[in-house]
Design an enzyme around this catalytic site. Structure first.
Site, mmCIF file in Angstrom:
data_model
loop_
_atom_site.group_PDB
_atom_site.id
_atom_site.type_symbol
_atom_site.label_atom_id
_atom_site.label_comp_id
_atom_site.label_asym_id
_atom_site.label_seq_id
_atom_site.Cartn_x
_atom_site.Cartn_y
_atom_site.Cartn_z
ATOM 1 C CG HIS B 79 -1.546 1.328 1.528
ATOM 2 N ND1 HIS B 79 -2.513 1.891 0.725
ATOM 3 C CD2 HIS B 79 -1.329 2.220 2.532
ATOM 4 C CE1 HIS B 79 -2.863 3.075 1.228
ATOM 5 N NE2 HIS B 79 -2.156 3.298 2.321
ATOM 6 C CG ASP B 108 5.931 17.854 -26.821
ATOM 7 O OD1 ASP B 108 6.152 17.424 -25.674
ATOM 8 O OD2 ASP B 108 5.274 17.224 -27.666
ATOM 9 C CD1 TRP B 144 6.209 3.720 4.153
ATOM 10 C CD2 TRP B 144 7.464 4.414 2.428
ATOM 11 N NE1 TRP B 144 6.599 5.005 4.405
ATOM 12 C CE2 TRP B 144 7.365 5.464 3.362
ATOM 13 C CE3 TRP B 144 8.199 4.619 1.270
ATOM 14 C CZ2 TRP B 144 7.995 6.697 3.161
ATOM 15 C CZ3 TRP B 144 8.817 5.857 1.085
ATOM 16 C CH2 TRP B 144 8.708 6.872 2.026
ATOM 17 C CB SER B 172 10.331 6.097 -14.393
ATOM 18 O OG SER B 172 9.227 6.935 -14.528
ATOM 19 C CB SER B 173 11.547 9.520 -10.512
ATOM 20 O OG SER B 173 10.499 8.745 -10.068
ATOM 21 C CG HIS B 256 12.390 14.774 5.499
ATOM 22 N ND1 HIS B 256 11.329 14.464 6.309
ATOM 23 C CD2 HIS B 256 12.273 16.080 5.211
ATOM 24 C CE1 HIS B 256 10.622 15.550 6.509
ATOM 25 N NE2 HIS B 256 11.164 16.547 5.868
ATOM 26 C CD GLU B 258 9.447 10.222 -2.786
ATOM 27 O OE1 GLU B 258 10.413 10.524 -3.510
ATOM 28 O OE2 GLU B 258 8.323 9.935 -3.232
ATOM 29 C CE1 TYR B 260 8.307 19.704 3.460
ATOM 30 C CE2 TYR B 260 9.987 18.095 3.971
ATOM 31 C CZ TYR B 260 9.075 19.032 4.385
ATOM 32 O OH TYR B 260 8.900 19.272 5.715
ATOM 33 C CB SER B 271 0.155 28.774 -5.621
ATOM 34 O OG SER B 271 0.651 28.344 -4.383
ATOM 35 C CG HIS B 305 12.393 14.698 11.280
ATOM 36 N ND1 HIS B 305 12.232 15.908 10.660
ATOM 37 C CD2 HIS B 305 11.792 13.808 10.485
ATOM 38 C CE1 HIS B 305 11.563 15.737 9.536
ATOM 39 N NE2 HIS B 305 11.288 14.482 9.402
ATOM 40 C CG HIS B 306 11.812 10.297 9.147
ATOM 41 N ND1 HIS B 306 10.503 10.134 8.789
ATOM 42 C CD2 HIS B 306 12.231 11.398 8.481
ATOM 43 C CE1 HIS B 306 10.161 11.086 7.939
ATOM 44 N NE2 HIS B 306 11.184 11.868 7.735
ATOM 45 C CB THR B 331 5.243 25.105 6.184
ATOM 46 O OG1 THR B 331 6.452 24.395 5.941
ATOM 47 C CG2 THR B 331 4.079 24.317 5.652
ATOM 48 C CE LYS B 334 4.166 27.104 -0.712
ATOM 49 N NZ LYS B 334 5.045 27.593 -1.780
ATOM 50 N NE ARG B 453 4.052 3.619 10.768
ATOM 51 C CZ ARG B 453 4.934 4.272 9.975
ATOM 52 N NH1 ARG B 453 5.918 4.963 10.512
ATOM 53 N NH2 ARG B 453 4.816 4.237 8.683
#
Lengths: 345, 528
Positions: B79, B108, B144, B172-173, B256, B258, B260, B271, B305-306, B331, B334, B453
């Protein structure tokens, strides 16, 4: 969250509440401006758009204010963190080792060592029996500690990463194979405190509870003495001759607490990850191979070495049980001495 | 301006799409590729959603009912992987493909042939990943975040397929990101300076740099895993001189930024939308660009921080705590800017606006719980509990997913020349909004009450909130079928849309007809 029963857990709790209320106040302020704008300046009410789209002053203000709030949060957080890291001058040292899926507690100065397994019966998990009050949060042998003593935990793991967590103490430390982490606690009130493993550690991650019993000093000493006495008598038991009935009865109990989670109570296993024992080549084949696999495990699979986890008597009993239960009628009886021989001592 | 473009079209209308399946297999057209990305991501969203519902069905009541714990772990792992790499990221790449050339006045993408490749790798990568479900030993079952040594020494054999799948997604990315950067840097219409670019373009430019910086790190970590598993190295094995925590450092140095990558393009979308429906220019354009860049830069120095509980030294904890808290500042800027844009506007609430407003509110809530998680001492209590699950779903569902929905409703008329049904769109919004909150809000309480979790079964005191959460999840899940219906019925039979579509929308994409012609801007428009 609850305030818990240690000074640290109480300051963590108040830190949590402070940040929570600061967030609530900011949320109310921002959202009320937002909702008011959405309500007052609706197009359907004929609102005409203003043309401003910039104001350096406002933007500087709303950059500086959050910074000030953050500094205000960081100050108490820093001092609590420093206290949590002060592991000096402990009264008792306990080594905690995470296994798939149980905890081992070593009282390293007192020669006491034991495993702590989930004690919730499999029937309750499979919804075949009514669930008890402490469903999934109960163990066969809790960690026992005295109150008002600084206890240092040395946390490590045997296989994968686990995490030892008791919310009431605000202690959560990862147990990492090959490394030792430190944490400490000093419990203010006697009681039974429950927690769970907090790092995904495989199939039975959810079935790895932690129970800590905090008691008064005399009770702790008595418990310690009883534990040491039991260890001596078990050593004695290992040299005795065991009857088949006794081995089978003890073996069934050991099987249900240490093996049934993977191989199922009826020996059927969960193939392909957890093979059946009923009628298996190992369980009805040569006894030496069977002993070897239980004592030393099978590398590369979930089958771990039980040599350190179970006593020789328990190992002998459980192997005997596996060789004679569920129609595996080999008639073999394995003695504690056979186990000792297989271990090479 | 639209008249100019139309007259040009008449001259080269024979350069339309190829016929048959070849159009999709060999296309180099940014619009076709954008559509394929979006359809692919929606398919993955449904697959990942079914896995989420399997998880929530098992957690509906205490006890084991539907799946065994091993399969439960496979579901949580798949998932997460599918939603991150299969649903959210491709959807944003799809939006980038469709919109960036149209927004900057380019004909293009800069590297169209590579564009075709970067899409077509994905179906193969995910076929490989999904095929692991049917392999002996089962699919990846280590979360994950696939922490070693659970994902190396103790992993099922299918982990090798997972590693190659991740490699392909990464390729790909990176190709997609290179294309975005090349397009934005080289193909802007004359007069479009950087500080005139729409914010969606800006946020994607920054995201693309993030992707190029961190996807190789992910590739590195899975390669190290591959070596540990098959070539006898010990990067993550303490017994051989390695360190399991090294895995986490490398993973989160990717992981991390990622998160963002999954939110910045949504910032851009919102925006664009909020000014349109507030009929007012975006407040503080410059500080929006500044804030986005600071968030991106800060995202590189907060990864640990993870990992507050892995036993980092005190100094490290303090550094990562302060750095993480600091992200709240840009943040916050924004969010304040979006609110100021609405302030004294002339607001109407079409579906894209509803999703955008919900984005601002719910993302802020996710931000608040993020700030709480940043405080290291309290993080010891929140870490790896449902509080974290609540936090990142509040950031990713209303953030990334609502952002994507808002974008689709906003630009769908431009893509297919037809209007969606506003009534159905609003129904989709409200059901998603209620379902999402019902599913994820109770998880805050579960986490604070001490539920870890990734557990398939839980103690009795967690039963009530889990029950509510599961109902919300099913509601949110099934609501997405309405979205599918809306999109299909719009494409087939929606009423015709005008070129400008929205009353006061600004930007080059609204100067071309709806549907956007197959080839746009063969002569670059002039931006004043």
């Amino acid at each position: 969250m609850t305030p818990g029963v240690t000074d640290i857990s109480q300051s963590v709790y108040s830190l949590h509440m402070i940040i929570f209320w600061i967030c609530v106040v900011i949320a109310i302020a921002v959202f009320s401006v937002m909702f008011w704008s959405m309500f007052k300046y609706r197009k359907s009410q004929g609102a005409k758009p203003a043309t401003f789209h910039e104001s350096t002053t406002v933007e500087i203000i709303w950059t500086l204010i959050p910074i000030i709030i953050l500094v205000a949060m960081a100050v108490p957080a820093t001092s609590t963190l420093k206290e949590m890291y002060d592991i000096s001058e402990s009264d008792i040292d306990i080594k905690i080792t995470g296994y798939q899926w149980k905890w081992q507690y070593d009282y390293i100065n007192d020669d006491v060592s034991f495993f702590s397994n989930l004690s919730t019966p499999q029937e309750q998990i499979n919804n075949e029996a009514t669930k008890g009050d402490h469903y999934l949060l109960e163990v066969d042998e809790p960690m026992v500690i005295p109150v008002n003593k600084k206890i240092r935990f040395l946390v490590t793991a045997n296989d994968v990463i686990h995490s030892w967590w008791v919310p009431a103490f605000a202690v959560k430390k990862d147990a990492i194979p090959g490394f030792i982490n430190e944490a400490w606690t000093k419990v203010n009130e006697p009681g039974i405190y429950r927690g769970q493993c907090a790092e995904l550690c495989g199939k039975d991650h959810g079935f790895m509870p932690i129970v800590v019993k905090a008691v008064e000093e005399p009770e702790y000493q008595a418990w310690l003495a009883a534990k040491q006495e039991k260890a001596r008598s078990e050593a004695l038991l290992a040299s005795q001759v065991w009857s088949m009935e006794d081995l089978m009865a003890k073996g069934e109990a050991v099987y249900n607490s240490s093996c049934a989670a993977c191989h199922q109570q009826n020996g059927a296993g969960i193939p392909p990850a957890f093979p059946a024992l009923k009628g298996s080549a190992i369980a009805i084949g040569p006894v030496e191979e069977h002993i070897d696999i239980v004592v030393n495990g099978k590398p590369g699979t979930a089958m771990q070495a039980f040599a350190a986890q179970l006593s020789d008597v328990d190992l002998a009993a459980v192997i005997t049980y596996e060789r004679n239960a569920w129609g595996n009628n080999t008639g073999d009886s394995v003695s504690p001495q056979d186990i000792a021989k297989a271990k090479g001592n | 301006m639209s008249a100019v473009v139309e007259s040009e079209l008449k001259e080269d209308h024979h350069h339309g799409p190829a016929r048959g399946i070849g159009r999709w297999l060999f296309t180099t057209n940014h619009k076709d590729i954008g559509s394929m990305y979006l359809w692919f991501s929606f398919a993955m969203f449904l697959v990942g959603g079914c896995m989420a519902l399997t998880i929530r069905a098992e957690l509906f009541q205490p006890g084991l009912q539907i799946v065994d714990p091993g399969f439960f772990n496979q579901m949580t792992t798949m998932h997460g992987l599918i939603m991150v790499f299969g649903a959210v990221m491709p959807a944003f790449v799809g939006l980038a493909n469709w919109m960036i050339p149209m927004m900057i006045g380019a004909p293009d993408m800069a590297l169209p042939r590579m564009n075709n490749w970067s899409f077509w790798i994905l179906p193969f990568a995910f076929t490989m990943l999904l095929s692991t479900l049917f392999m002996e030993g089962g699919a990846p079952n280590f979360g994950w975040t696939f922490y070693a040594p659970l994902s190396t020494t103790y992993a099922p054999p299918s982990v090798t397929y997972f590693i190659f799948g991740v490699h392909m997604m990464g390729i790909s990315s990176i190709m997609g990101a290179i294309n975005v950067i090349a397009t934005i840097l080289n193909m802007r219409a004359p007069g479009m300076t950087y500080m005139k670019m729409p914010l969606f373009v800006w946020t994607w430019l920054i995201t693309a740099f993030l992707l190029i910086a961190v996807m190789p790190v992910l590739a590195g970590v899975v390669t190290m895993m591959l070596m540990d598993i098959h070539f006898g190295t010990s990067f993550f094995n303490a017994a051989g001189g390695g360190d399991p925590v090294l895995f986490q450092h490398v993973f989160w140095f990717f992981g991390h930024p990622e998160v963002y990558i999954m939110i910045l393009p949504a910032f851009g979308v919102v925006s664009q939308i909020i000014p349109t429906f507030s009929r007012k220019k975006l407040f503080g354009y410059h500080s929006m660009v500044w804030a986005t860049s600071s968030i991106a830069l800060l995202s590189f120095i907060v990864w640990a921080h993870h990992m507050f509980t892995v036993g980092i030294p005190l100094f490290g904890e303090l550094f990562f705590m302060y750095a993480t808290m600091l992200i709240a500042v840009p943040t916050g800027v924004k969010v304040f800017n979006w609110v100021a844009t609405m302030f004294k506007g002339s607001i109407s609430f079409e579906t894209p606006m509803l999703f955008s407003v919900a984005f601002v509110i719910l993302f802020s809530i996710g931000g608040f719980s993020g700030l709480m998680l940043a405080i290291a001492p309290s993080d010891f209590q929140y870490h790896d509990t449902y509080f974290v699950v609540a936090h990142f779903h509040y950031v990713l569902v209303p953030g990334a997913i609502f952002g994507i929905f808002a974008a689709v409703y906003y630009w769908l008329p431009k893509w297919c020349g037809r209007m969606y049904s506003e009534t159905l769109g609003k129904a989709h919004f409200w059901l998603s909004f209620v379902g999402m909150n019902l599913a994820f809000f109770p998880m805050h309480f579960l986490g604070l009450a001490g539920m870890p979790r990734r557990i398939p079964d839980y103690a009795l005191q967690f039963a009530d909130f889990n029950w509510i959460s599961s109902i919300g999840a099913f509601m949110f899940g099934f609501t997405q079928l309405i979205f599918l219906y809306i999109v299909i019925s719009t494409i087939r039979s929606g009423r015709k849309a005008t070129a400008a579509v929205w009353e006061s929308a600004e930007g080059l994409e609204w100067t071309i007809p709806s549907p956007a012609p197959y080839h746009t801007f063969s002569t670059p428009p002039e931006v004043k």
